[in-house]
Scaffold this active site. Structure first.
Site, PDB file in Angstrom:
ATOM      1  N   ASP A  42      45.735  -8.647   7.798  1.00  0.00           N
ATOM      2  CA  ASP A  42      44.676  -7.674   8.033  1.00  0.00           C
ATOM      3  C   ASP A  42      43.444  -8.309   8.667  1.00  0.00           C
ATOM      4  O   ASP A  42      42.578  -7.603   9.184  1.00  0.00           O
ATOM      5  CB  ASP A  42      44.298  -6.943   6.735  1.00  0.00           C
ATOM      6  CG  ASP A  42      44.043  -7.877   5.562  1.00  0.00           C
ATOM      7  OD1 ASP A  42      44.259  -9.094   5.703  1.00  0.00           O
ATOM      8  OD2 ASP A  42      43.639  -7.388   4.490  1.00  0.00           O
ATOM      9  N   GLU A  79      40.683  -7.244   0.984  1.00  0.00           N
ATOM     10  CA  GLU A  79      41.870  -6.593   1.532  1.00  0.00           C
ATOM     11  C   GLU A  79      41.470  -5.324   2.284  1.00  0.00           C
ATOM     12  O   GLU A  79      40.604  -4.568   1.813  1.00  0.00           O
ATOM     13  CB  GLU A  79      42.853  -6.194   0.421  1.00  0.00           C
ATOM     14  CG  GLU A  79      43.391  -7.343  -0.419  1.00  0.00           C
ATOM     15  CD  GLU A  79      44.354  -8.243   0.319  1.00  0.00           C
ATOM     16  OE1 GLU A  79      44.809  -7.860   1.411  1.00  0.00           O
ATOM     17  OE2 GLU A  79      44.659  -9.329  -0.207  1.00  0.00           O
ATOM     18  N   ILE A  88      47.916 -13.603   0.190  1.00  0.00           N
ATOM     19  CA  ILE A  88      48.440 -12.343  -0.341  1.00  0.00           C
ATOM     20  C   ILE A  88      49.277 -11.615   0.713  1.00  0.00           C
ATOM     21  O   ILE A  88      50.382 -11.170   0.454  1.00  0.00           O
ATOM     22  CB  ILE A  88      47.290 -11.412  -0.797  1.00  0.00           C
ATOM     23  CG1 ILE A  88      46.416 -12.104  -1.854  1.00  0.00           C
ATOM     24  CG2 ILE A  88      47.835 -10.083  -1.319  1.00  0.00           C
ATOM     25  CD1 ILE A  88      47.081 -12.330  -3.177  1.00  0.00           C
ATOM     26  N   ASN A 129      36.952 -12.138   3.025  1.00  0.00           N
ATOM     27  CA  ASN A 129      37.374 -12.097   1.627  1.00  0.00           C
ATOM     28  C   ASN A 129      37.701 -10.652   1.276  1.00  0.00           C
ATOM     29  O   ASN A 129      36.862  -9.771   1.446  1.00  0.00           O
ATOM     30  CB  ASN A 129      36.244 -12.612   0.720  1.00  0.00           C
ATOM     31  CG  ASN A 129      36.539 -12.385  -0.760  1.00  0.00           C
ATOM     32  OD1 ASN A 129      37.687 -12.356  -1.182  1.00  0.00           O
ATOM     33  ND2 ASN A 129      35.484 -12.213  -1.537  1.00  0.00           N
ATOM     34  N   ARG A 136      41.507 -19.992   0.772  1.00  0.00           N
ATOM     35  CA  ARG A 136      42.454 -18.887   0.897  1.00  0.00           C
ATOM     36  C   ARG A 136      43.343 -18.714  -0.329  1.00  0.00           C
ATOM     37  O   ARG A 136      43.938 -19.668  -0.830  1.00  0.00           O
ATOM     38  CB  ARG A 136      43.351 -19.088   2.128  1.00  0.00           C
ATOM     39  CG  ARG A 136      44.277 -17.887   2.366  1.00  0.00           C
ATOM     40  CD  ARG A 136      45.238 -18.079   3.522  1.00  0.00           C
ATOM     41  NE  ARG A 136      46.029 -16.864   3.715  1.00  0.00           N
ATOM     42  CZ  ARG A 136      47.137 -16.783   4.426  1.00  0.00           C
ATOM     43  NH1 ARG A 136      47.602 -17.864   5.043  1.00  0.00           N
ATOM     44  NH2 ARG A 136      47.789 -15.643   4.546  1.00  0.00           N
ATOM     45  N   LEU A 137      43.396 -17.466  -0.805  1.00  0.00           N
ATOM     46  CA  LEU A 137      44.429 -17.040  -1.736  1.00  0.00           C
ATOM     47  C   LEU A 137      45.383 -16.170  -0.926  1.00  0.00           C
ATOM     48  O   LEU A 137      45.039 -15.059  -0.515  1.00  0.00           O
ATOM     49  CB  LEU A 137      43.821 -16.246  -2.900  1.00  0.00           C
ATOM     50  CG  LEU A 137      44.810 -15.666  -3.925  1.00  0.00           C
ATOM     51  CD1 LEU A 137      45.592 -16.778  -4.612  1.00  0.00           C
ATOM     52  CD2 LEU A 137      44.082 -14.809  -4.956  1.00  0.00           C
ATOM     53  N   CYS A 171      39.734 -14.215  -1.414  1.00  0.00           N
ATOM     54  CA  CYS A 171      39.416 -15.604  -1.108  1.00  0.00           C
ATOM     55  C   CYS A 171      37.959 -15.891  -1.434  1.00  0.00           C
ATOM     56  O   CYS A 171      37.272 -15.099  -2.072  1.00  0.00           O
ATOM     57  CB  CYS A 171      39.668 -15.874   0.383  1.00  0.00           C
ATOM     58  SG  CYS A 171      41.277 -15.294   0.966  1.00  0.00           S
ATOM     59  N   SER A 191      44.001  -2.409 -11.482  1.00  0.00           N
ATOM     60  CA  SER A 191      43.218  -2.075 -12.668  1.00  0.00           C
ATOM     61  C   SER A 191      42.766  -0.623 -12.613  1.00  0.00           C
ATOM     62  O   SER A 191      42.862   0.038 -11.575  1.00  0.00           O
ATOM     63  CB  SER A 191      41.992  -2.989 -12.777  1.00  0.00           C
ATOM     64  OG  SER A 191      40.972  -2.557 -11.885  1.00  0.00           O
ATOM     65  N   GLY A 192      42.244  -0.128 -13.729  1.00  0.00           N
ATOM     66  CA  GLY A 192      41.767   1.250 -13.803  1.00  0.00           C
ATOM     67  C   GLY A 192      40.273   1.393 -13.658  1.00  0.00           C
ATOM     68  O   GLY A 192      39.718   2.439 -14.009  1.00  0.00           O
TER      69      GLY A 192
END
Length: 618
Positions: A99, A76, A52, A74, A49-50, A2, A363-364
């Site tokens: 969370d 996780e 998830i 913001n 807010r996004l 977010c 992602s890596g």
């Protein structure tokens, strides 16, 4: 994932709305704000807010917990379910499946030490009404941004600096930060482009006392420079333990209440993440890669081969030239500080089209820093013997090279490297600006506090440059690039290789487990080869780059010459305009590539033209 905002400054409701709106792309699902008053203090919290985890409106922010704890968050927390169970056993109750509540309960249980209990990427601020304080923290490796402005009883924070800049009339542009940018391609923490705005450093928490305006920070996590945690078991055991760690890091990052995919470049790191995700997911994984038409820049065929082997649902995103130009010309709308990593453009294209299919992408990122994967580590290995030659001999050779007539900068750069005292200084020069002839004055890199990770004698040179890269390049560049590129399109990017447990494990490993002969990322490769055929990766390492050098000589030539005209160059502090023009001409004539310098100045020129009006440069 977010955008957060907060302030003690008495902005109007409309101004707060505008401050949130300017970064609404970070969280388009819900925008909220609340005002809290206590003992003469007035605090405004805002949040984009996004959604998830727990998509229900009950998890919107700002969130209140037990009436006295208020939070904007913001990121996780990947271990939130395990923490939640522990906290329930201690008597805490929860109303949501998010969370965010777990952070609040953890703060009440563990106090300032709560950040140490979180495995995740995060930047959050808690208003504790009982103590009349603001407490905030940033994740260990700096994946989530946090800017703040502090002027006595005026405190303001945000995920992006543009929210702080709006309606704040007390800012000035930092000439020092411009010099840092021209050296490092980004602005090192804790500085920002404005003198009055700072970044909270990685692995730090802060407390701001609303009663007396006292502000203090504390570092709760750092890399171990002492070299006291050396792995004692066999290589085989290390490989098994690392695969177990990585599997857990991937599995926890696949948890979401929205679709999840994988960024797949076809390189070692992203292929390993895709392989572990495919193995540990019941549904077919979606993977995404970028395709360039220019020779030498297209890796999509390698990604496709890996995707076919893993049986993923693969999407190849073709880099459309016009789409790329549009992103270049609007770059500063998303990267609201000067930022010169040109791979941000393909990263944005990847995020833009990936978002059409998923809301979260793994992602890596982080593999090269922790497992000694960059080509420059091999360069250090090849140059160590040079710096065993007595300095006075190298100094003579340097002087001889200076007197050789040459058409480009190659001999000049080599001469400069020979004059350096040791391999550490050579490495530092190689990753900043080998050619500084166009700078008005040379920025002193020895002022950077992170040099302590490079210049000590408790680890070998490879471990020290790895540590230094984690604290600088990864933090200042890679994490900034990934956060802004993904959030520009409301996409959450998660990096299993940046799980702090993986980083700490890599730190403990003997160097030859990671870099053996010329075999870089040895242990990661051996894990990967148990899932994907080794022959798929028998090719030189390739970075995630775009053909800027070619475009600058062709399609973008007029744009470069217009934006970097002599008059425009004169408006950029800290450079020699005539020398820059000379180097641009060299590039256009294909005598020597200066695309890095050109890109750096294009971005700075764009940022100044959009942001410098009415502001002094000090």
């Amino acid at each position: 994932m977010c955008g957060i905002y907060g302030t003690t400054i008495a902005y109007s409701e409309d101004q707060v709305k505008q401050k949130l709106e300017i970064t609404s792309f970070r969280g388009p699902d819900e925008t909220g704000w609340e005002i809290y008053k206590n003992e003469g203090s007035k605090i405004t919290f805002g949040h984009n807010r996004l959604s998830i985890i727990d998509l229900d409106p009950r998890s919107n922010q700002p969130m209140n917990y037990n009436s006295d704890i208020h939070i904007v968050f913001n990121g996780e927390i990947y271990n939130f379910k395990a923490l939640k169970n522990q906290l329930k056993n201690k008597g805490y109750s929860f109303k949501t499946e998010s969370d965010t509540e777990v952070i609040c309960a953890s703060y009440l249980e563990y106090g300032m030490d709560c950040a140490n209990h979180f495995n995740g990427m995060f930047a959050f601020v808690i208003y504790d009404a009982n103590k009349n304080i603001l407490y905030g923290a940033k994740d260990r490796l700096g994946q989530k941004p946090f800017y703040y402005y502090l002027n006595g009883n005026q405190f303001e924070f945000a995920s992006q600096i543009s929210s702080i800049k709006l309606f704040n009339n007390n800012l000035s542009i930092s000439e020092k930060s411009i010099q840092e940018y021209l050296t490092w391609n980004s602005i090192p923490s804790p500085n920002s482009i404005f003198n009055e705005v700072k970044k909270l450093e990685d692995g730090h928490w802060f407390i701001y006392n609303l009663a007396n305006s006292d502000f203090k920070t504390h570092q709760y996590w750092d890399i171990d420079c002492s070299n006291n945690t050396i792995y004692k078991k066999s290589y085989k055991e290390a490989t098994e333990e690392l695969e177990e760690l990585l599997t857990d890091a991937v599995k926890t990052r696949l948890v979401a209440d929205v679709p999840v995919g994988i960024f797949l470049s076809g390189g070692v790191d992203s292929s390993l993440i895709a392989a572990l995700a495919a193995k540990n997911n019941s549904e077919k994984i979606k993977t995404f890669s970028v395709k360039f038409n220019e020779e030498g820049f297209d890796e999509s065929s390698y990604a496709k081969k890996v995707a076919n082997h893993l049986n993923t649902d693969h999407y190849i995103i073709e880099c459309d030239y016009n789409e790329g130009i549009d992103l270049i010309q609007n770059f500063c709308s998303y990267y609201d500080e000067p930022f010169a990593d040109s791979s941000a453009i393909p990263s944005m294209l990847l995020a833009k089209h990936t978002k059409k299919k998923v809301t979260v992408a793994l992602s890596g990122d982080g593999g090269d820093e922790s497992f000694l994967g960059y080509r420059r580590y091999n360069w250090v290995k090849s140059k160590q013997t040079t710096y065993q030659i007595p300095y006075f001999i190298r100094n003579v050779l340097s002087s001889l090279l200076q007197n050789i007539p040459y058409k480009n900068n190659r001999f000049k750069n080599l001469s400069g490297f020979l004059k350096l005292k040791n391999i550490e200084e050579a490495y530092l020069k190689s990753i900043t600006s080998p050619d500084v002839s166009w700078l008005e004055r040379t920025y002193e890199t020895d002022k950077v506090a992170e040099l302590k990770y490079l210049f000590h004698n408790k680890k070998n040179i490879y471990e020290r440059i790895s540590d230094f890269d984690i604290k600088t390049y990864l933090s200042w560049d890679i994490n900034t690039k990934v956060d802004r590129a993904s959030m520009a399109y409301s996409l959450e990017a998660r990096s299993p290789l940046l799980d702090y447990r993986v980083v700490e494990f890599a730190e403990s490993l003997p160097s030859d487990f990671k870099f053996n002969g010329h075999n870089q990322k040895r242990i990661l490769k051996d894990i990967l080869y148990s899932h994907v055929p080794k022959q798929y990766f028998d090719r030189p390492k390739s970075g995630f780059s775009m053909p800027l050098g070619i475009w600058f000589r062709n399609e973008l030539k007029d744009y470069v010459q217009s934006e970097l005209s002599l008059d425009n160059l004169k408006s950029i502090p800290g450079i020699k305009p005539l020398e820059v023009q000379k180097l641009i001409k060299q590039h256009m004539n294909n005598d020597y590539s200066h695309h890095t310098m050109i890109w750096k100045l294009l971005i700075l020129r764009q940022w100044l033209s959009k942001n410098a009006s009415g502001l002094s440069i000090q």
